[in-house]
Enzyme design. Structure first.
Site, PDB file in Angstrom:
ATOM      1  N   LYS A  82       0.809  -1.267  -0.127  1.00  0.00           N
ATOM      2  CA  LYS A  82      -0.031  -0.104   0.247  1.00  0.00           C
ATOM      3  C   LYS A  82       0.744   1.427  -0.030  1.00  0.00           C
ATOM      4  CE  LYS A  82      -2.444  -1.181   3.663  1.00  0.00           C
ATOM      5  NZ  LYS A  82      -1.676  -2.409   4.031  1.00  0.00           N
TER       6      LYS A  82
ATOM      7  N   ARG B  39      11.255  -1.491  10.968  1.00  0.00           N
ATOM      8  CA  ARG B  39      10.050  -1.134  11.886  1.00  0.00           C
ATOM      9  C   ARG B  39       9.946  -2.020  13.305  1.00  0.00           C
ATOM     10  NH1 ARG B  39       4.781   0.266   8.257  1.00  0.00           N
ATOM     11  NH2 ARG B  39       4.060  -0.974  10.071  1.00  0.00           N
TER      12      ARG B  39
ATOM     13  N   ARG C 269      -9.850   0.334   8.819  1.00  0.00           N
ATOM     14  CA  ARG C 269      -9.408  -1.127   9.255  1.00  0.00           C
ATOM     15  C   ARG C 269     -10.528  -1.684  10.131  1.00  0.00           C
ATOM     16  NH1 ARG C 269      -3.464   0.304   9.002  1.00  0.00           N
ATOM     17  NH2 ARG C 269      -2.372  -1.518   9.078  1.00  0.00           N
TER      18      ARG C 269
ATOM     19  N   ARG D 175      11.392  -5.856   5.010  1.00  0.00           N
ATOM     20  CA  ARG D 175      11.159  -4.039   4.867  1.00  0.00           C
ATOM     21  C   ARG D 175      12.284  -3.411   5.505  1.00  0.00           C
ATOM     22  NH1 ARG D 175       5.307  -1.691   5.433  1.00  0.00           N
ATOM     23  NH2 ARG D 175       5.595  -2.670   7.538  1.00  0.00           N
TER      24      ARG D 175
HETATM   25  P1  ADP Z   1       2.086  -1.791   3.172  1.00  0.00           P
HETATM   26  O1  ADP Z   1       2.131  -0.406   3.109  1.00  0.00           O
HETATM   27  O2  ADP Z   1       0.897  -2.504   2.629  1.00  0.00           O
HETATM   28  O3  ADP Z   1       2.305  -2.519   4.452  1.00  0.00           O
HETATM   29  P2  ADP Z   1       4.705  -1.766   1.741  1.00  0.00           P
HETATM   30  O4  ADP Z   1       4.616  -0.828   0.455  1.00  0.00           O
HETATM   31  O5  ADP Z   1       5.546  -1.003   2.994  1.00  0.00           O
HETATM   32  O6  ADP Z   1       3.395  -2.366   2.329  1.00  0.00           O
HETATM   33  O7  ADP Z   1       5.494  -2.948   1.314  1.00  0.00           O
HETATM   34  C1  ADP Z   1       5.834  -4.050   2.207  1.00  0.00           C
HETATM   35  C2  ADP Z   1       7.328  -4.351   1.833  1.00  0.00           C
HETATM   36  O8  ADP Z   1       7.163  -5.231   0.374  1.00  0.00           O
HETATM   37  C3  ADP Z   1       8.388  -3.387   1.479  1.00  0.00           C
HETATM   38  O9  ADP Z   1       9.779  -3.843   1.830  1.00  0.00           O
HETATM   39  C4  ADP Z   1       8.329  -3.455  -0.136  1.00  0.00           C
HETATM   40  O10 ADP Z   1       9.547  -2.960  -0.658  1.00  0.00           O
HETATM   41  C5  ADP Z   1       8.111  -4.719  -0.730  1.00  0.00           C
HETATM   42  N1  ADP Z   1       6.941  -4.649  -1.784  1.00  0.00           N
HETATM   43  C6  ADP Z   1       5.980  -3.620  -1.985  1.00  0.00           C
HETATM   44  N2  ADP Z   1       5.529  -3.806  -3.423  1.00  0.00           N
HETATM   45  C7  ADP Z   1       6.052  -5.090  -3.748  1.00  0.00           C
HETATM   46  C8  ADP Z   1       6.157  -5.897  -4.782  1.00  0.00           C
HETATM   47  N3  ADP Z   1       5.240  -5.744  -5.784  1.00  0.00           N
HETATM   48  N4  ADP Z   1       6.972  -6.732  -4.881  1.00  0.00           N
HETATM   49  C9  ADP Z   1       7.813  -7.187  -4.067  1.00  0.00           C
HETATM   50  N5  ADP Z   1       7.927  -6.516  -3.132  1.00  0.00           N
HETATM   51  C10 ADP Z   1       7.213  -5.621  -2.641  1.00  0.00           C
HETATM   52  P1  AMP Z   2       0.734   0.456   9.058  1.00  0.00           P
HETATM   53  O1  AMP Z   2       1.926   1.367   8.891  1.00  0.00           O
HETATM   54  O2  AMP Z   2      -0.397   0.732   8.258  1.00  0.00           O
HETATM   55  O3  AMP Z   2       0.994  -0.893   8.877  1.00  0.00           O
HETATM   56  O4  AMP Z   2       0.038   0.572  10.382  1.00  0.00           O
HETATM   57  C1  AMP Z   2       0.911   0.322  11.680  1.00  0.00           C
HETATM   58  C2  AMP Z   2       0.193   0.118  12.926  1.00  0.00           C
HETATM   59  O5  AMP Z   2      -0.433   1.398  13.198  1.00  0.00           O
HETATM   60  C3  AMP Z   2      -0.952  -1.023  12.852  1.00  0.00           C
HETATM   61  O6  AMP Z   2      -0.624  -2.265  13.030  1.00  0.00           O
HETATM   62  C4  AMP Z   2      -1.640  -0.434  13.981  1.00  0.00           C
HETATM   63  O7  AMP Z   2      -1.299  -0.663  15.437  1.00  0.00           O
HETATM   64  C5  AMP Z   2      -1.826   1.178  13.722  1.00  0.00           C
HETATM   65  N1  AMP Z   2      -2.629   1.472  12.985  1.00  0.00           N
HETATM   66  C6  AMP Z   2      -2.555   2.294  11.639  1.00  0.00           C
HETATM   67  N2  AMP Z   2      -3.740   2.447  10.895  1.00  0.00           N
HETATM   68  C7  AMP Z   2      -4.648   2.204  11.925  1.00  0.00           C
HETATM   69  C8  AMP Z   2      -6.168   2.033  11.984  1.00  0.00           C
HETATM   70  N3  AMP Z   2      -6.881   2.651  11.002  1.00  0.00           N
HETATM   71  N4  AMP Z   2      -6.630   1.559  12.849  1.00  0.00           N
HETATM   72  C9  AMP Z   2      -6.111   1.093  13.930  1.00  0.00           C
HETATM   73  N5  AMP Z   2      -4.802   1.032  13.852  1.00  0.00           N
HETATM   74  C10 AMP Z   2      -4.025   1.349  13.157  1.00  0.00           C
END
Ligand code: ADP
Ligand code: AMP
Length: 214
Positions: free
Chosen positions: A13, A160, A88, A127
């Site tokens: 995302k 993270r 969420r 990541r």
């Molecule tokens: P989210 O915001 O949904 O938690 P991220 O955008 O942070 O996900 O992506 C999670 C991990 O996967 C990151 O390390 C990113 O570089 C990797 N990633 C994202 N999209 C892809 C893809 N299409 N193929 C492989 N790795 C990806």
């Molecule tokens: P994210 O960066 O989207 O993966 O979110 C990291 C963490 O932030 C999640 O695991 C939750 O603990 C908190 N968080 C982010 N967005 C929300 C949401 N909409 N509702 C509840 N918790 C959230």
């Protein structure tokens, strides 16, 4: 356009949000990023949120809804926004609908990025994020030139706190229990578009561009 990016943790995302936000010229609003900034700034809200985040649980609805409602009032959201990681829960989705209706607005589209569980674990545990500019890397799928330094700004790359395998598994369980049902919620409202997130980053983005009803 008023958009929501849905999908499990690690689906990509944040990676896609940067591209969509640039493409459409709308602000990228990530509730996770907002909570991490508040945590780093040691605000009262940040300290509270981090207790839930570090366990891989959801921050309580009343906190999240308040933060998002305030953010959506800001001037840069007047011509659209991209929500990433919100809503969420069903309660959050209902609160969003109400807040938008108060301003005579509504959602235009919900983009659901789908990826299977084991791939999600690989993505999240590998990541790395730049502490300074926020750029997202993956140690295997999108590696930086040096393992701990950002290619763009030379900032430190960090893992993270909630990306350890145990917390990741908990976050995926929480997604299944509380967030997955939003797919049906938005499908019933005819707002949902599903994207195959297992493809390469640029292919996923091309699919999104095609799906955007612009
Ligand atoms: P989210 O915001 O949904 O938690 P991220 O955008 O942070 O996900 O992506 C999670 C991990 O996967 C990151 O390390 C990113 O570089 C990797 N990633 C994202 N999209 C892809 C893809 N299409 N193929 C492989 N790795 C990806
Ligand atoms: P994210 O960066 O989207 O993966 O979110 C990291 C963490 O932030 C999640 O695991 C939750 O603990 C908190 N968080 C982010 N967005 C929300 C949401 N909409 N509702 C509840 N918790 C959230």
């Amino acid at each position: 356009m008023n958009l929501v990016l849905l999908g499990p943790p690690g689906a990509g995302k944040g990676t896609q949000a940067i591209r969509i936000s640039k493409h459409l010229g709308i602000p990228h609003i990530s509730t996770g990023d907002m909570f991490r900034r508040a945590t780093a700034a040691k605000t009262e809200m940040g300290e509270k949120a981090s207790q839930y985040m570090n366990r891989g649980e959801l921050v309580p609805d009343e906190i999240v809804i308040g933060v998002v409602n305030e953010r959506l009032q800001e001037g840069d959201c007047a011509s659209g926004f991209l929500l990433d990681g919100f809503p969420r829960t069903i309660a959050q989705a209902e609160a969003l609908e109400k807040a938008l209706a108060r301003g005579n607005k509504k959602l235009d589209q919900v983009l659901d990025i789908e990826v299977g569980e084991e791939e999600l674990v690989r993505r999240l545990t590998g990541r790395r994020t730049c502490r300074s500019c926020g750029k997202i890397y993956h140690l295997v799928f999108d590696p930086p030139k040096a393992p701990t330094t950002c290619d763009v700004c030379s900032g430190d790359l960090v893992q993270r706190e909630d990306d350890g395998e145990e917390t990741v598994r908990n976050r995926l369980r929480v997604y299944q229990e509380q967030t997955y049902k939003l797919i049906d919620y938005y499908r019933k409202r005819d707002l949902l578009s599903v994207i195959d997130g297992k493809q390469e980053v640029e292919t996923v983005f091309t699919d999104i561009e095609e799906l955007l009803r612009v």
